[in-house]
Design a protein around this motif. Structure first.
Motif, mmCIF file in Angstrom:
data_model
loop_
_atom_site.group_PDB
_atom_site.id
_atom_site.type_symbol
_atom_site.label_atom_id
_atom_site.label_comp_id
_atom_site.label_asym_id
_atom_site.label_seq_id
_atom_site.Cartn_x
_atom_site.Cartn_y
_atom_site.Cartn_z
ATOM 1 N N LEU A 249 0.836 -1.195 0.000
ATOM 2 C CA LEU A 249 0.000 0.000 0.000
ATOM 3 C C LEU A 249 0.870 1.244 0.000
ATOM 4 O O LEU A 249 2.055 1.193 0.323
ATOM 5 N N SER A 250 0.256 2.355 -0.331
ATOM 6 C CA SER A 250 0.970 3.629 -0.280
ATOM 7 C C SER A 250 1.271 3.978 1.176
ATOM 8 O O SER A 250 0.603 3.517 2.099
ATOM 9 N N ASP A 251 2.286 4.802 1.366
ATOM 10 C CA ASP A 251 2.675 5.193 2.714
ATOM 11 C C ASP A 251 3.116 6.655 2.714
ATOM 12 O O ASP A 251 3.278 7.255 1.648
ATOM 13 N N PRO A 252 3.297 7.247 3.888
ATOM 14 C CA PRO A 252 3.671 8.671 3.956
ATOM 15 C C PRO A 252 4.970 9.029 3.234
ATOM 16 O O PRO A 252 5.015 10.071 2.578
ATOM 17 N N PRO A 253 6.033 8.200 3.294
ATOM 18 C CA PRO A 253 7.225 8.581 2.516
ATOM 19 C C PRO A 253 6.962 8.644 1.010
ATOM 20 O O PRO A 253 7.489 9.516 0.318
ATOM 21 N N MET A 254 6.134 7.744 0.499
ATOM 22 C CA MET A 254 5.794 7.781 -0.925
ATOM 23 C C MET A 254 4.991 9.035 -1.247
ATOM 24 O O MET A 254 5.196 9.665 -2.287
ATOM 25 N N ARG A 255 4.090 9.386 -0.348
ATOM 26 C CA ARG A 255 3.297 10.604 -0.533
ATOM 27 C C ARG A 255 4.209 11.825 -0.575
ATOM 28 O O ARG A 255 4.057 12.697 -1.429
ATOM 29 N N ASN A 256 5.194 11.886 0.317
ATOM 30 C CA ASN A 256 6.118 13.018 0.345
ATOM 31 C C ASN A 256 6.952 13.079 -0.932
ATOM 32 O O ASN A 256 7.214 14.163 -1.449
ATOM 33 N N LEU A 257 7.363 11.918 -1.435
ATOM 34 C CA LEU A 257 8.083 11.882 -2.711
ATOM 35 C C LEU A 257 7.210 12.413 -3.839
ATOM 36 O O LEU A 257 7.675 13.161 -4.695
ATOM 37 N N GLU A 258 5.949 12.019 -3.830
ATOM 38 C CA GLU A 258 5.055 12.487 -4.886
ATOM 39 C C GLU A 258 4.857 13.995 -4.802
ATOM 40 O O GLU A 258 4.824 14.674 -5.823
ATOM 41 N N TYR A 259 4.732 14.520 -3.592
ATOM 42 C CA TYR A 259 4.611 15.971 -3.450
ATOM 43 C C TYR A 259 5.869 16.670 -3.953
ATOM 44 O O TYR A 259 5.795 17.728 -4.581
ATOM 45 N N GLY A 260 7.026 16.089 -3.694
ATOM 46 C CA GLY A 260 8.272 16.648 -4.239
ATOM 47 C C GLY A 260 8.293 16.578 -5.753
ATOM 48 O O GLY A 260 8.792 17.486 -6.428
ATOM 49 N N LEU A 261 7.721 15.503 -6.288
ATOM 50 C CA LEU A 261 7.678 15.352 -7.741
ATOM 51 C C LEU A 261 6.726 16.355 -8.388
ATOM 52 O O LEU A 261 6.925 16.738 -9.543
ATOM 53 N N TYR A 262 5.710 16.806 -7.652
ATOM 54 C CA TYR A 262 4.858 17.881 -8.171
ATOM 55 C C TYR A 262 5.698 19.131 -8.420
ATOM 56 O O TYR A 262 5.546 19.803 -9.434
ATOM 57 N N ILE A 263 6.592 19.434 -7.500
ATOM 58 C CA ILE A 263 7.462 20.605 -7.654
ATOM 59 C C ILE A 263 8.436 20.391 -8.805
ATOM 60 O O ILE A 263 8.670 21.287 -9.613
ATOM 61 N N VAL A 264 9.003 19.188 -8.910
ATOM 62 C CA VAL A 264 9.935 18.888 -9.994
ATOM 63 C C VAL A 264 9.215 18.967 -11.341
ATOM 64 O O VAL A 264 9.804 19.407 -12.334
ATOM 65 N N SER A 265 7.945 18.591 -11.384
ATOM 66 C CA SER A 265 7.212 18.680 -12.644
ATOM 67 C C SER A 265 7.046 20.134 -13.091
ATOM 68 O O SER A 265 6.947 20.405 -14.291
ATOM 69 N N LEU A 266 7.038 21.062 -12.140
ATOM 70 C CA LEU A 266 7.041 22.483 -12.528
ATOM 71 C C LEU A 266 8.350 22.854 -13.205
ATOM 72 O O LEU A 266 8.369 23.671 -14.136
ATOM 73 N N VAL A 267 9.443 22.254 -12.769
ATOM 74 C CA VAL A 267 10.732 22.469 -13.431
ATOM 75 C C VAL A 267 10.681 21.886 -14.843
ATOM 76 O O VAL A 267 11.200 22.490 -15.785
ATOM 77 N N TYR A 268 10.049 20.717 -14.996
ATOM 78 C CA TYR A 268 9.888 20.144 -16.333
ATOM 79 C C TYR A 268 9.099 21.091 -17.232
ATOM 80 O O TYR A 268 9.448 21.283 -18.400
ATOM 81 N N LEU A 269 8.052 21.666 -16.695
ATOM 82 C CA LEU A 269 7.247 22.618 -17.455
ATOM 83 C C LEU A 269 8.076 23.842 -17.849
ATOM 84 O O LEU A 269 8.004 24.310 -18.986
ATOM 85 N N PHE A 270 8.885 24.331 -16.920
ATOM 86 C CA PHE A 270 9.784 25.447 -17.227
ATOM 87 C C PHE A 270 10.746 25.069 -18.346
ATOM 88 O O PHE A 270 10.992 25.855 -19.262
ATOM 89 N N LYS A 271 11.302 23.861 -18.287
ATOM 90 C CA LYS A 271 12.259 23.419 -19.305
ATOM 91 C C LYS A 271 11.584 23.269 -20.672
ATOM 92 O O LYS A 271 12.222 23.507 -21.701
ATOM 93 N N ILE A 272 10.304 22.889 -20.677
ATOM 94 C CA ILE A 272 9.574 22.821 -21.945
ATOM 95 C C ILE A 272 9.524 24.204 -22.580
ATOM 96 O O ILE A 272 9.839 24.381 -23.760
ATOM 97 N N PHE A 273 9.126 25.200 -21.791
ATOM 98 C CA PHE A 273 9.021 26.562 -22.330
ATOM 99 C C PHE A 273 10.391 27.151 -22.650
ATOM 100 O O PHE A 273 10.542 27.871 -23.641
ATOM 101 N N GLU A 274 11.390 26.848 -21.852
ATOM 102 C CA GLU A 274 12.742 27.339 -22.131
ATOM 103 C C GLU A 274 13.274 26.763 -23.441
ATOM 104 O O GLU A 274 13.848 27.488 -24.262
ATOM 105 N N THR A 275 13.059 25.478 -23.664
ATOM 106 C CA THR A 275 13.511 24.851 -24.905
ATOM 107 C C THR A 275 12.734 25.397 -26.094
ATOM 108 O O THR A 275 13.320 25.658 -27.154
ATOM 109 N N LEU A 276 11.446 25.590 -25.928
ATOM 110 C CA LEU A 276 10.633 26.166 -27.000
ATOM 111 C C LEU A 276 11.090 27.590 -27.322
ATOM 112 O O LEU A 276 11.195 27.970 -28.493
#
Length: 162
Positions: A71-98
């Motif tokens: 089952l999911s657990d709190p450390p996995m949840r915290n990783l996913e929340y961190g990945l939400y922030i990293v996905s904003l960096v991915y979005l920035f890199k998309i626009f920067e490359t464009l």
């Protein structure tokens, strides 16, 4: 539409494509499109590889949880929340490359390497793919590992009173 996407990108393909995209983009994070050279001594070139470690750990945890049927657990949840922030960096890199690709015509009087457009387009596609795969991975986590409901967590644990 999500079902047809999940038909093409199974959870294994999603994790594998995410891993391949991260590795290739980590290599390209040191590459200069305008100069066709690699720059290993620029500190800001290490930002993406360091942030992508969060994604790599999440992919490993996701794979482990699915394989072990945990089952999911709190450390996995915290990783996913961190990945939400990293996905904003991915979005920035998309626009920067464009933005970088759109500047191709601004430097028509300068010598631009022939690899500018092919590698730039590849980077744009990989960043966009990685951004989409990240949210598809979240969907698979919810479907295969479970939601983050911890109020009833004690019901899944064997206690000695029974």
């Amino acid at each position: 539409m999500l079902k047809s996407i999940k038909g093409i990108f199974t959870w294994k393909r999603t994790l594998l494509l995410s891993l391949v995209s991260i590795v290739v983009l980590n290599i390209f994070s040191f590459y200069g499109l305008y100069t066709n050279k690699f720059y290993f001594f620029k500190v800001d070139n290490y930002i993406f590889p360091i942030l992508s470690l969060v994604h790599l750990v999440f992919l490993y945890v996701m794979w482990f949880k699915i394989k072990e049927r945990e089952l999911s657990d709190p450390p996995m949840r915290n990783l996913e929340y961190g990945l939400y922030i990293v996905s904003l960096v991915y979005l920035f890199k998309i626009f920067e490359t464009l933005f970088t690709l759109s500047s191709y015509g601004d430097y028509e009087n300068h010598l631009i390497p022939g690899t500018f457009l092919p590698i730039g387009i590849l980077m744009f596609i990989l960043y966009t793919l990685l951004f989409g795969l990240t949210f598809l991975t979240f969907s698979y986590r919810k479907q295969l590992v479970g939601t983050y409901v911890f109020d009833d967590m004690n019901q899944h644990v064997d206690n000695w009173n029974s």
